[in-house]
Design a protein around this motif. Structure first.
Motif, PDB file in Angstrom:
ATOM      1  N   LEU A 193       3.095 130.511  -7.567  1.00 22.07           N
ATOM      2  CA  LEU A 193       3.163 131.927  -7.197  1.00 22.07           C
ATOM      3  C   LEU A 193       2.120 132.267  -6.144  1.00 22.07           C
ATOM      4  N   PHE A 194       0.930 131.691  -6.285  1.00 20.50           N
ATOM      5  CA  PHE A 194      -0.158 131.962  -5.349  1.00 20.50           C
ATOM      6  C   PHE A 194      -0.134 131.031  -4.133  1.00 20.50           C
ATOM      7  N   GLY A 195       0.838 130.123  -4.070  1.00 20.32           N
ATOM      8  CA  GLY A 195       0.914 129.192  -2.943  1.00 20.32           C
ATOM      9  C   GLY A 195      -0.222 128.196  -2.916  1.00 20.32           C
ATOM     10  N   LEU A 196      -0.676 127.784  -4.099  1.00 21.67           N
ATOM     11  CA  LEU A 196      -1.827 126.885  -4.207  1.00 21.67           C
ATOM     12  C   LEU A 196      -1.379 125.443  -4.392  1.00 21.67           C
ATOM     13  N   PRO A 197      -2.123 124.488  -3.837  1.00 17.07           N
ATOM     14  CA  PRO A 197      -1.749 123.072  -4.002  1.00 17.07           C
ATOM     15  C   PRO A 197      -1.868 122.623  -5.449  1.00 17.07           C
ATOM     16  N   ASP A 198      -1.064 121.626  -5.805  1.00 19.30           N
ATOM     17  CA  ASP A 198      -1.059 121.142  -7.187  1.00 19.30           C
ATOM     18  C   ASP A 198      -2.036 119.991  -7.405  1.00 19.30           C
ATOM     19  N   HIS A 199      -2.888 119.719  -6.408  1.00 21.68           N
ATOM     20  CA  HIS A 199      -3.883 118.653  -6.545  1.00 21.68           C
ATOM     21  C   HIS A 199      -4.905 118.825  -5.443  1.00 21.68           C
ATOM     22  N   LEU A 200      -6.157 118.530  -5.736  1.00 23.03           N
ATOM     23  CA  LEU A 200      -7.210 118.470  -4.721  1.00 23.03           C
ATOM     24  C   LEU A 200      -7.745 117.052  -4.679  1.00 23.03           C
ATOM     25  N   ASP A 201      -7.990 116.570  -3.446  1.00 21.20           N
ATOM     26  CA  ASP A 201      -8.567 115.234  -3.313  1.00 21.20           C
ATOM     27  C   ASP A 201      -9.985 115.197  -3.849  1.00 21.20           C
ATOM     28  N   ALA A 202     -10.468 114.004  -4.111  1.00 25.85           N
ATOM     29  CA  ALA A 202     -11.785 113.837  -4.703  1.00 25.85           C
ATOM     30  C   ALA A 202     -12.895 114.384  -3.830  1.00 25.85           C
ATOM     31  N   ASP A 203     -12.692 114.412  -2.511  1.00 23.42           N
ATOM     32  CA  ASP A 203     -13.753 114.906  -1.623  1.00 23.42           C
ATOM     33  C   ASP A 203     -13.603 116.390  -1.289  1.00 23.42           C
ATOM     34  N   ALA A 204     -12.771 117.111  -2.061  1.00 17.79           N
ATOM     35  CA  ALA A 204     -12.574 118.547  -1.804  1.00 17.79           C
ATOM     36  C   ALA A 204     -13.876 119.297  -1.918  1.00 17.79           C
ATOM     37  N   ALA A 205     -14.107 120.194  -0.979  1.00 16.14           N
ATOM     38  CA  ALA A 205     -15.332 120.978  -0.971  1.00 16.14           C
ATOM     39  C   ALA A 205     -15.052 122.332  -1.580  1.00 16.14           C
TER      40      ALA A 205
END
Length: 333
Positions: A321-333
């Motif tokens: 609904l919020f247009g958010l990704p379903d995963h973040l990479d390990a180096d996500a800030a």
């Protein structure tokens, strides 16, 4: 018959779609549910399309659409559904008694992305009213009103319709509209609570931005001393679909370091919901690298402190609904 019926299908689609955001905001205030609001608006636009030849132009297209949307919402509300926050259903849960008991989805007031319910307006005062009127606390207070009173109050107080316009929409008298508004105001005063006292958040001022930056740093570092320093002494933490809610520094920090300990090392991504700052909360992936969705946090701020952390945990519904990704990479800030 209005000249609207003489326009092309593409033109009609475009004119109807031009009202989608404001209609969604209206239906969301009426229903308290993001998905029910979107369903109601879709039903409204389909009904309008199918009956466009009956639109005689005696009122504006906008007014006609609001009449249809109101009828759709009233029909839905006649089923008796009434949305709430955890704080509306019980007192705070002491940490020693904290247990994660889920209640059915249709129990809860739902969050809504700003972009889906707040149309762009040039008048700052009008924009401020719109944002205040989609705050979680305000929408929760609306749920205490009978359906027609709810419609009257939103149309008169939020959308600034004249009493005569509302009377025409609801097929009633001006006196009846004024009476309903008076009763609705009295009920809302009894239930509104923190809806009237949260700080404005559009745009965020420098102090609010700094507060939220410190909140992100403290949460991602899982530094409870730094986090509780940012919280109002009576701050609350809610976690729908679970019915418990926590109040105060000690219980919030205690919960986060016990039952909620798996959130250590999380990442927060800024978004906005219900006219207030919000974050997409990703916790470390227990099955591999990176981070996975955990909650949409809607944040209340008052007098330079955080007064509410409302964590909506049903991420398969909220993150798309919020247009958010379903995963973040390990180096996500």
């Amino acid at each position: 018959m209005t000249d609207l019926t003489a326009t092309t299908s593409t033109d009609i689609d475009s004119r109807l779609e031009g009202h989608r955001v404001e209609l969604t905001g209206y239906c969301y205030r009426m229903l308290g549910s993001a998905f029910e609001a979107e369903d109601a608006v879709q039903d409204t636009l389909v009904r309008a399309w199918r009956n466009i030849e009956k639109f005689e132009g005696r009122s504006s297209l906008r007014s006609w659409l609001y009449r249809i949307a109101t009828n759709v919402c009233l029909d839905m509300l006649n089923a008796g559904n009434k949305r709430a926050r955890p704080v509306d259903l019980s007192g705070p849960t002491p940490l020693a008694q904290a247990a994660l008991n889920p209640l059915p989805e249709n129990t809860w007031l739902e969050p809504m992305p700003d972009g889906r319910i707040l149309p762009s307006v040039a008048d700052p005062a009008e924009a401020a009213v719109a944002r205040e009127s989609v705050r979680l606390a305000f929408v929760a207070a609306l749920q205490h009103l009978p359906p027609k009173q709810r419609a009257v109050l939103i149309l008169r107080e939020v959308l600034a319709w004249k009493a005569s316009e509302v009377a025409e929409l609801l097929d009633t008298s001006v006196a009846s509209v004024n009476s309903a508004l008076q009763r609705a105001r009295a009920t809302l005063t009894d239930h509104q609570g923190d809806a009237a006292t949260a700080d404005a958040a559009d745009p965020l001022d420098e102090e609010q931005r700094k507060l939220l930056d410190r909140y992100v740093a403290a949460f991602e570092g899982y530094d409870m001393k730094a986090l509780t320093a940012l919280l109002h002494e009576d701050a609350v933490m809610t976690m729908p679909p679970f019915d418990l809610w926590l109040q105060g520094h000690d219980d919030i920090a205690g919960f986060m370091t016990s039952i909620g300990a798996s959130c250590a090392g999380s990442r927060l991504i800024a978004t906005s919901a219900n006219g207030t700052p919000a974050f997409a909360h990703y916790k470390p992936n227990p099955d591999g690298p990176g981070f996975v969705p955990w909650a949409v946090q809607v944040i209340d701020i008052q007098d330079g402190a955080i007064t509410g952390m409302h964590c909506f945990l049903d991420t398969p519904r909220w993150f798309p609904l919020f247009g958010l990704p379903d995963h973040l990479d390990a180096d996500a800030a």
